[in-house]
Design a protein around this motif. Structure first.
Motif, PDB file in Angstrom:
ATOM      1  N   HIS A 181     -19.544  52.382  25.893  1.00 23.68           N
ATOM      2  CA  HIS A 181     -19.587  53.014  27.197  1.00 23.68           C
ATOM      3  C   HIS A 181     -18.824  54.336  27.156  1.00 23.68           C
ATOM      4  O   HIS A 181     -18.044  54.589  26.233  1.00 23.68           O
ATOM      5  CB  HIS A 181     -18.960  52.110  28.257  1.00 23.68           C
ATOM      6  N   TYR A 182     -19.032  55.152  28.168  1.00 22.35           N
ATOM      7  CA  TYR A 182     -18.314  56.421  28.262  1.00 22.35           C
ATOM      8  C   TYR A 182     -16.808  56.167  28.310  1.00 22.35           C
ATOM      9  O   TYR A 182     -16.328  55.308  29.057  1.00 22.35           O
ATOM     10  CB  TYR A 182     -18.750  57.169  29.525  1.00 22.35           C
ATOM     11  N   GLY A 183     -16.063  56.897  27.507  1.00 18.36           N
ATOM     12  CA  GLY A 183     -14.606  56.758  27.493  1.00 18.36           C
ATOM     13  C   GLY A 183     -14.103  55.632  26.611  1.00 18.36           C
ATOM     14  O   GLY A 183     -12.896  55.381  26.566  1.00 18.36           O
ATOM     15  N   VAL A 184     -15.006  54.934  25.906  1.00 20.71           N
ATOM     16  CA  VAL A 184     -14.613  53.858  24.987  1.00 20.71           C
ATOM     17  C   VAL A 184     -15.027  54.274  23.574  1.00 20.71           C
ATOM     18  O   VAL A 184     -16.169  54.661  23.347  1.00 20.71           O
ATOM     19  CB  VAL A 184     -15.274  52.519  25.371  1.00 20.71           C
ATOM     20  N   PHE A 185     -14.113  54.189  22.644  1.00 24.68           N
ATOM     21  CA  PHE A 185     -14.333  54.698  21.296  1.00 24.68           C
ATOM     22  C   PHE A 185     -15.476  53.955  20.607  1.00 24.68           C
ATOM     23  O   PHE A 185     -15.507  52.725  20.579  1.00 24.68           O
ATOM     24  CB  PHE A 185     -13.046  54.561  20.473  1.00 24.68           C
ATOM     25  N   SER A 186     -16.394  54.716  20.041  1.00 24.33           N
ATOM     26  CA  SER A 186     -17.565  54.137  19.389  1.00 24.33           C
ATOM     27  C   SER A 186     -17.240  53.710  17.957  1.00 24.33           C
ATOM     28  O   SER A 186     -16.577  54.448  17.228  1.00 24.33           O
ATOM     29  CB  SER A 186     -18.704  55.164  19.369  1.00 24.33           C
ATOM     30  N   PRO A 187     -17.710  52.543  17.524  1.00 23.29           N
ATOM     31  CA  PRO A 187     -17.408  52.063  16.166  1.00 23.29           C
ATOM     32  C   PRO A 187     -18.320  52.695  15.120  1.00 23.29           C
ATOM     33  O   PRO A 187     -19.015  52.002  14.368  1.00 23.29           O
ATOM     34  CB  PRO A 187     -17.641  50.552  16.284  1.00 23.29           C
ATOM     35  N   LEU A 188     -18.297  54.012  15.034  1.00 18.33           N
ATOM     36  CA  LEU A 188     -19.147  54.707  14.074  1.00 18.33           C
ATOM     37  C   LEU A 188     -18.596  54.609  12.651  1.00 18.33           C
ATOM     38  O   LEU A 188     -19.349  54.656  11.683  1.00 18.33           O
ATOM     39  CB  LEU A 188     -19.304  56.176  14.484  1.00 18.33           C
ATOM     40  N   ARG A 189     -17.270  54.519  12.525  1.00 19.73           N
ATOM     41  CA  ARG A 189     -16.671  54.338  11.195  1.00 19.73           C
ATOM     42  C   ARG A 189     -16.688  52.855  10.864  1.00 19.73           C
ATOM     43  O   ARG A 189     -15.913  52.068  11.400  1.00 19.73           O
ATOM     44  CB  ARG A 189     -15.242  54.873  11.171  1.00 19.73           C
ATOM     45  N   TRP A 277      -4.600  54.952  14.847  1.00 20.80           N
ATOM     46  CA  TRP A 277      -4.067  55.218  13.517  1.00 20.80           C
ATOM     47  C   TRP A 277      -3.070  56.368  13.452  1.00 20.80           C
ATOM     48  O   TRP A 277      -2.306  56.463  12.499  1.00 20.80           O
ATOM     49  CB  TRP A 277      -5.235  55.495  12.553  1.00 20.80           C
ATOM     50  N   LEU A 278      -3.073  57.262  14.422  1.00 23.00           N
ATOM     51  CA  LEU A 278      -2.241  58.461  14.336  1.00 23.00           C
ATOM     52  C   LEU A 278      -1.223  58.509  15.465  1.00 23.00           C
ATOM     53  O   LEU A 278      -1.589  58.416  16.638  1.00 23.00           O
ATOM     54  CB  LEU A 278      -3.110  59.724  14.372  1.00 23.00           C
ATOM     55  N   PRO A 279       0.069  58.668  15.138  1.00 22.84           N
ATOM     56  CA  PRO A 279       1.106  58.738  16.163  1.00 22.84           C
ATOM     57  C   PRO A 279       1.178  60.141  16.778  1.00 22.84           C
ATOM     58  O   PRO A 279       1.981  60.982  16.379  1.00 22.84           O
ATOM     59  CB  PRO A 279       2.387  58.396  15.386  1.00 22.84           C
ATOM     60  N   ALA A 280       0.312  60.391  17.753  1.00 20.70           N
ATOM     61  CA  ALA A 280       0.293  61.671  18.455  1.00 20.70           C
ATOM     62  C   ALA A 280      -0.211  61.416  19.868  1.00 20.70           C
ATOM     63  O   ALA A 280      -0.754  60.356  20.163  1.00 20.70           O
ATOM     64  CB  ALA A 280      -0.610  62.676  17.730  1.00 20.70           C
ATOM     65  N   ARG A 281      -0.036  62.395  20.728  1.00 15.05           N
ATOM     66  CA  ARG A 281      -0.402  62.226  22.134  1.00 15.05           C
ATOM     67  C   ARG A 281      -1.902  62.406  22.323  1.00 15.05           C
ATOM     68  O   ARG A 281      -2.460  63.437  21.951  1.00 15.05           O
ATOM     69  CB  ARG A 281       0.353  63.239  22.996  1.00 15.05           C
ATOM     70  N   PRO A 282      -2.594  61.423  22.918  1.00 19.09           N
ATOM     71  CA  PRO A 282      -4.027  61.587  23.189  1.00 19.09           C
ATOM     72  C   PRO A 282      -4.250  62.555  24.346  1.00 19.09           C
ATOM     73  O   PRO A 282      -3.411  62.674  25.241  1.00 19.09           O
ATOM     74  CB  PRO A 282      -4.476  60.173  23.558  1.00 19.09           C
ATOM     75  N   SER A 283      -5.385  63.246  24.320  1.00 24.62           N
ATOM     76  CA  SER A 283      -5.690  64.196  25.386  1.00 24.62           C
ATOM     77  C   SER A 283      -6.786  63.689  26.314  1.00 24.62           C
ATOM     78  O   SER A 283      -7.156  64.379  27.260  1.00 24.62           O
ATOM     79  CB  SER A 283      -6.113  65.543  24.782  1.00 24.62           C
ATOM     80  N   SER A 284      -7.307  62.488  26.072  1.00 22.07           N
ATOM     81  CA  SER A 284      -8.314  61.904  26.946  1.00 22.07           C
ATOM     82  C   SER A 284      -8.322  60.402  26.720  1.00 22.07           C
ATOM     83  O   SER A 284      -7.699  59.899  25.777  1.00 22.07           O
ATOM     84  CB  SER A 284      -9.701  62.490  26.656  1.00 22.07           C
ATOM     85  N   ALA A 285      -9.059  59.685  27.581  1.00 24.84           N
ATOM     86  CA  ALA A 285      -9.104  58.221  27.471  1.00 24.84           C
ATOM     87  C   ALA A 285      -9.675  57.783  26.136  1.00 24.84           C
ATOM     88  O   ALA A 285      -9.150  56.866  25.490  1.00 24.84           O
ATOM     89  CB  ALA A 285      -9.922  57.645  28.620  1.00 24.84           C
ATOM     90  N   VAL A 286     -10.747  58.431  25.690  1.00 29.23           N
ATOM     91  CA  VAL A 286     -11.377  58.009  24.441  1.00 29.23           C
ATOM     92  C   VAL A 286     -10.460  58.278  23.242  1.00 29.23           C
ATOM     93  O   VAL A 286     -10.499  57.553  22.244  1.00 29.23           O
ATOM     94  CB  VAL A 286     -12.746  58.706  24.261  1.00 29.23           C
ATOM     95  N   GLU A 287      -9.599  59.288  23.333  1.00 31.00           N
ATOM     96  CA  GLU A 287      -8.678  59.590  22.227  1.00 31.00           C
ATOM     97  C   GLU A 287      -7.575  58.553  22.086  1.00 31.00           C
ATOM     98  O   GLU A 287      -6.892  58.510  21.071  1.00 31.00           O
ATOM     99  CB  GLU A 287      -8.056  60.978  22.407  1.00 31.00           C
TER     100      GLU A 287
END
Length: 383
Positions: A181-189, A277-287
């Motif tokens: 869905h929109y805003g949910v990370f896609s399992p492409l990897r 996996w990465l300790p950084a600030r996300p800029s959107s919901a999907v991030e």
């Protein structure tokens, strides 16, 4: 709200931004008479352009802005190359994110009006009301304004939701698709999914999937024969997405969805987690599926795992070491958190990424991406 002046009158509309960006302070109506060079100059100066012309021309203008944003000025390119040459991996990462953010701000300056019923009041505008409803919920009659780039991303997500992503680990087609869905990370990897699909199960009685997202790992566990899976998630969009996918796959009887921050109030012989996996600030919901400031979810999973494992149970941590190659987190730090949580490492299964960026020598982070390994860490309570 976003405000602007048009034909001598003050106008207002709801401002929409998935990244939570503030409404632009300077807004200028624009149409087909505006040249791409002028549009790019205004965007770089921080002026947003509210489109009043032909919709298809707006799409062409966005492509022209992309070409200008990606065009390398020889002097600027030489200066950037010199800066990168002496940069540490973590500095390269932060420079990469800064460049991405600047590009996004520039391209996000081209704005599109959306009517209260989610129709687009422009010539030759497509009917994207269904995509808007999926992203924003039912229309309430309030006009709004959104960046064209974000609107196109919503439509792309809508198409992925209809088409789905084929997951070989779920079995043969057609019953092996996950519909993000929109805003949910896609399992492409797919490599992290394959690790879960191939690891030896310590039990088929019960498993927890912490932070299930689309529900893909919960579905893989259920298809592998785990009789009961409890999948937790905090984000409302992800909960709805996982519920939709489990129903499509006919697994709603095997997987229980629970709104929770990390663990359900119980113990299980298998607890699985694929944190950001990465300790950084996300800029959107999907991030939020990629970036986790301060490794909050990773630390929380490790700290609470021992209290939620049945005797002799295993915790599976699926994690890339990209953060280590970027200098954002060390292996010693990770091992220290594992030990401090009263856990020990039973073993580790590894795989190499298969995505295109790992082979892209022109990518600013190529050295780190080329060395990346994704691992399934098998953890148990320390004796």
């Amino acid at each position: 709200m976003i405000e602007w002046s048009e034909q001598g009158e003050q106008q207002r509309a709801r401002w929409r931004s998935e990244a939570g960006a503030p409404a632009p302070a300077r807004v200028q109506p624009a149409d087909d008479t505006l040249s791409a060079d002028s549009a790019y100059r205004l965007a770089c100066e921080g002026t947003a352009l509210l489109w009043r012309g032909d919709f298809q021309n707006a799409r062409q203008l966005l492509q022209a802005l992309m070409r200008r944003a990606d065009r390398k000025n020889p002097k600027a390119a030489a200066k950037a190359a010199q800066k990168l040459a002496g940069a540490t991996p973590s500095e390269r990462f932060h420079l990469h994110r800064q460049a991405q953010a600047q590009r996004a701000r520039t391209l996000g300056a081209l704005l599109i009006p959306v009517a209260g019923d989610y129709s687009i009041p422009l010539r030759r505008a497509p009917d994207w009301r269904e995509a808007c409803t999926e992203a924003w919920g039912p229309a309430d009659g309030t006009p709004s304004v959104v960046a064209l780039r974000e609107l196109l991303g919503m439509v792309g997500a809508h198409e992925w939701r209809k088409k789905g992503v084929e997951i070989p680990a779920l079995g043969a087609a057609p019953g092996n698709r996950i519909h993000p869905h929109y805003g949910v990370f896609s399992p492409l990897r797919g490599e992290y999914i394959d690790l879960v699909a191939q690891a030896l199960l310590p039990s088929t009685e019960l498993a927890f999937d912490i932070g299930t997202g689309t529900g893909v790992l919960a579905a893989v566990l259920a298809r592998r024969g785990v009789r009961r899976v409890v999948a937790t998630e905090l984000a409302p969009r992800a909960l709805a997405c996982a519920q939709d996918n489990l129903q499509r796959l006919g697994l709603q009887g095997s997987v229980e969805l629970l709104e929770a921050d990390l663990f359900p109030p119980a113990r299980a012989p298998l607890v699985v987690c694929n944190p950001p996996w990465l300790p950084a600030r996300p800029s959107s919901a999907v991030e939020q599926a990629v970036y986790d400031e301060g490794s909050r979810m990773l630390k929380g999973f490790l700290a609470g795992l021992a209290a939620h494992l049945s005797p002799g149970g295993e915790g599976w941590l699926i994690l890339s070491d990209l953060a280590e190659h970027l200098g954002l987190r060390s292996r010693d730090e990770l091992l220290g958190w594992i030990a401090a949580a009263g856990l020990r490492v039973l073993g580790r299964q590894e795989t190499r990424p298969r995505h295109s960026k790992a082979q892209d020598a022109g990518d600013m982070l190529h050295a780190a991406r080329a060395a990346e390994v994704t691992s399934l860490w098998r953890l148990a309570v320390a004796q």
